[in-house]
Scaffold this active site. Structure first.
Site, PDB file in Angstrom:
ATOM      1  N   ASP A  94       8.765  -2.543   2.554  1.00 53.34           N
ATOM      2  CA  ASP A  94       7.688  -2.815   3.228  1.00 53.34           C
ATOM      3  C   ASP A  94       7.288  -1.130   3.992  1.00 53.34           C
ATOM      4  O   ASP A  94       7.979  -0.423   3.890  1.00 53.34           O
ATOM      5  CB  ASP A  94       7.581  -3.632   4.334  1.00 53.34           C
ATOM      6  CG  ASP A  94       6.317  -4.358   4.336  1.00 53.34           C
ATOM      7  OD1 ASP A  94       5.210  -3.827   4.229  1.00 53.34           O
ATOM      8  OD2 ASP A  94       6.430  -5.517   4.851  1.00 53.34           O
ATOM      9  N   GLU A 146       5.360  -1.243  -1.225  1.00 53.68           N
ATOM     10  CA  GLU A 146       3.961  -1.739  -0.705  1.00 53.68           C
ATOM     11  C   GLU A 146       3.265  -0.448  -0.193  1.00 53.68           C
ATOM     12  O   GLU A 146       2.244  -0.150   0.491  1.00 53.68           O
ATOM     13  CB  GLU A 146       4.134  -2.453   0.563  1.00 53.68           C
ATOM     14  CG  GLU A 146       4.986  -3.821   0.273  1.00 53.68           C
ATOM     15  CD  GLU A 146       4.517  -5.006   0.843  1.00 53.68           C
ATOM     16  OE1 GLU A 146       3.712  -4.841   1.833  1.00 53.68           O
ATOM     17  OE2 GLU A 146       4.904  -6.109   0.325  1.00 53.68           O
ATOM     18  N   TRP A 147       3.554   0.736  -0.895  1.00 52.25           N
ATOM     19  CA  TRP A 147       3.236   2.399  -0.793  1.00 52.25           C
ATOM     20  C   TRP A 147       1.578   2.133  -0.728  1.00 52.25           C
ATOM     21  O   TRP A 147       1.134   2.712   0.266  1.00 52.25           O
ATOM     22  CB  TRP A 147       4.102   2.963  -1.672  1.00 52.25           C
ATOM     23  CG  TRP A 147       3.540   4.511  -1.732  1.00 52.25           C
ATOM     24  CD1 TRP A 147       2.983   5.172  -0.980  1.00 52.25           C
ATOM     25  CD2 TRP A 147       4.400   5.424  -2.546  1.00 52.25           C
ATOM     26  NE1 TRP A 147       3.064   6.554  -1.247  1.00 52.25           N
ATOM     27  CE2 TRP A 147       3.919   6.621  -2.346  1.00 52.25           C
ATOM     28  CE3 TRP A 147       5.233   5.350  -3.711  1.00 52.25           C
ATOM     29  CZ2 TRP A 147       4.310   7.741  -3.027  1.00 52.25           C
ATOM     30  CZ3 TRP A 147       5.630   6.342  -4.201  1.00 52.25           C
ATOM     31  CH2 TRP A 147       5.297   7.601  -3.839  1.00 52.25           C
ATOM     32  N   PRO A 148       0.953   1.803  -1.580  1.00 50.63           N
ATOM     33  CA  PRO A 148      -0.312   2.106  -1.694  1.00 50.63           C
ATOM     34  C   PRO A 148      -1.210   1.212  -0.714  1.00 50.63           C
ATOM     35  O   PRO A 148      -2.049   1.730  -0.095  1.00 50.63           O
ATOM     36  CB  PRO A 148      -1.040   1.726  -3.069  1.00 50.63           C
ATOM     37  CG  PRO A 148       0.258   0.981  -3.597  1.00 50.63           C
ATOM     38  CD  PRO A 148       1.418   1.219  -2.874  1.00 50.63           C
ATOM     39  N   LEU A 149      -0.645   0.175  -0.383  1.00 56.14           N
ATOM     40  CA  LEU A 149      -1.167  -0.708   0.541  1.00 56.14           C
ATOM     41  C   LEU A 149      -1.396  -0.013   2.027  1.00 56.14           C
ATOM     42  O   LEU A 149      -2.257  -0.222   2.825  1.00 56.14           O
ATOM     43  CB  LEU A 149      -0.524  -2.097   0.835  1.00 56.14           C
ATOM     44  CG  LEU A 149      -0.754  -2.967   2.066  1.00 56.14           C
ATOM     45  CD1 LEU A 149      -2.084  -3.468   1.785  1.00 56.14           C
ATOM     46  CD2 LEU A 149       0.279  -4.258   2.327  1.00 56.14           C
ATOM     47  N   TYR A 150      -0.345   0.673   2.377  1.00 54.58           N
ATOM     48  CA  TYR A 150      -0.234   1.570   3.626  1.00 54.58           C
ATOM     49  C   TYR A 150      -1.079   2.680   3.531  1.00 54.58           C
ATOM     50  O   TYR A 150      -1.178   3.592   4.694  1.00 54.58           O
ATOM     51  CB  TYR A 150       1.076   1.637   4.054  1.00 54.58           C
ATOM     52  CG  TYR A 150       1.560   0.309   4.780  1.00 54.58           C
ATOM     53  CD1 TYR A 150       1.256  -0.134   5.877  1.00 54.58           C
ATOM     54  CD2 TYR A 150       2.197  -0.513   3.638  1.00 54.58           C
ATOM     55  CE1 TYR A 150       2.020  -1.327   6.238  1.00 54.58           C
ATOM     56  CE2 TYR A 150       2.897  -1.808   4.192  1.00 54.58           C
ATOM     57  CZ  TYR A 150       2.516  -2.201   5.387  1.00 54.58           C
ATOM     58  OH  TYR A 150       2.982  -3.443   5.672  1.00 54.58           O
ATOM     59  N   ASP A 193      -1.927  -9.038   2.405  1.00 57.07           N
ATOM     60  CA  ASP A 193      -1.190 -10.171   2.206  1.00 57.07           C
ATOM     61  C   ASP A 193      -2.096 -11.259   1.764  1.00 57.07           C
ATOM     62  O   ASP A 193      -3.104 -11.488   1.941  1.00 57.07           O
ATOM     63  CB  ASP A 193      -0.483 -10.712   3.491  1.00 57.07           C
ATOM     64  CG  ASP A 193       0.664  -9.662   3.508  1.00 57.07           C
ATOM     65  OD1 ASP A 193       1.005  -8.587   3.171  1.00 57.07           O
ATOM     66  OD2 ASP A 193       1.533 -10.195   4.603  1.00 57.07           O
TER      67      ASP A 193
END
Length: 337
Positions: A170, A203-207, A231
């Site tokens: 995450d 979850e790299w691109p999400l952040y 999510d």
């Protein structure tokens, strides 16, 4: 999971500097070449259905515990899930003790996981399944447990020693975009150096959103699959939002997906409470067409026969598991979603 960082950006940047020379000295080596996830990962993940339930006294059948995962492992075999292709049993956030041990290693909560993760991994493996676990690139996990920042090599080796087969990594509590990217890259290399085959779920691109555009060439090079959007929740509105984002951004994401690396629109919530039957069919069909990881988040002890049949539908799974690995592309919308 949402970014819940309370840590100043400066802490993350300064703490990473001692690793900088080591990190950049090995970037020339081949990074992610682990031969895994040649088709989208299939399995079960606790988060959407069970969240961070720590109350084993009041809710012993719903808290995040060794018992929960052993029960799910048994059902994955006895009820045909393993035979259908669902092989990864994945732990999400909230499995850890509040502190690392005296040697700086992560440890499971001793009350909820009294025998430790290695014992659980051995049990899962005895069922012919594989175990996934959760950690975070920053100083803390999203729920506030110890993060892997500054401990990437230690944590990678710990997971390998325990017999872990998948890491969901995450992105909470690391505000620096540079440190976020470096951390994801470093953990990829650290996992490879253990010599154990461990699927790497990022979850790299999400952040990076909404202010930074992901470099999907980099992300594909280091990760087996990657979360792009928020999510999923047990609601049709959530499913619609994920599908809308995917179609809007498909020019950037479809071509980078394929054997070994997949766009991850998050969990299947089929068999829960929030979707109508048609909506459950829609999620299953479109996740299959999108060549998405099929990670269920439901209660296999209570799932309806209808939902079970949908999730185990051999023809739909065959579309998802096509070895060509081509993600579907939306050419037009025939109706308003």
């Amino acid at each position: 999971m949402k970014l819940l960082s309370r840590d100043p950006r400066l802490i993350c940047e300064l703490a990473f500097r001692p690793l900088a020379l080591v990190f950049w000295s090995i970037l020339g080596a081949k990074a992610l070449n682990n031969g895994l996830a040649r088709t989208p990962t299939m399995g079960w993940l606790h988060w959407e259905r069970f969240m961070c339930n720590l109350d084993c006294q009041e809710e012993p059948d719903a808290c995040i515990s060794e018992q929960l995962f052993m029960q799910m492992a048994e059902l994955m075999v006895s009820d045909g899930w393993k035979d259908a292709g669902y092989e990864y049993l994945c732990i999400d956030d909230c499995w850890m003790a509040p502190e690392r041990d005296s040697k700086g290693r992560l440890q499971a909560d001793p009350q909820r996981f009294p025998n430790g993760i290695q014992h659980l991994a051995n049990y899962v493996h005895s069922k012919g399944l594989k175990l996934g676990i959760y950690a975070d690139v920053g100083n803390k996990t999203c729920a506030g447990f110890p993060g892997s920042f500054g401990y990437y090599d230690t944590d990678a080796q710990t997971f390998a020693d325990w017999g872990v087969d998948l890491l969901k990594f995450d992105g909470c509590h690391c505000d620096s975009v540079t440190s976020l990217a470096d951390g994801y890259k470093y953990m990829s290399l650290a996992l490879n150096r253990t010599g154990r085959s461990i699927v790497y779920s990022c979850e790299w691109p999400l952040y990076l959103k909404p202010f930074h555009k992901p470099n999907y060439t980099d992300i594909q090079y280091y990760c087996n699959h990657w979360r792009n959007f928020d999510d999923v929740y047990d609601s049709w509105e959530s499913i619609k939002n994920i599908l809308a984002w995917t179609t809007t951004n498909q020019k950037e994401i479809v071509d980078v997906a394929g054997p070994g690396g997949w766009n991850d629109p998050d969990m299947l919530v089929i068999g829960n409470f929030g979707l109508s039957w048609d909506q459950q069919v829609t999620q299953m069909a479109l996740w299959a067409i999108m060549a998405a990881p099929l990670l269920m988040s439901n209660d296999l002890r209570q799932i309806s026969p209808q939902a079970k049949a949908l999730l185990q539908n051999k023809d739909v799974i065959a579309v998802n598991q096509d070895p060509l690995g081509k993600q579907g592309y939306c050419f037009r919308k025939g109706f308003s979603m």
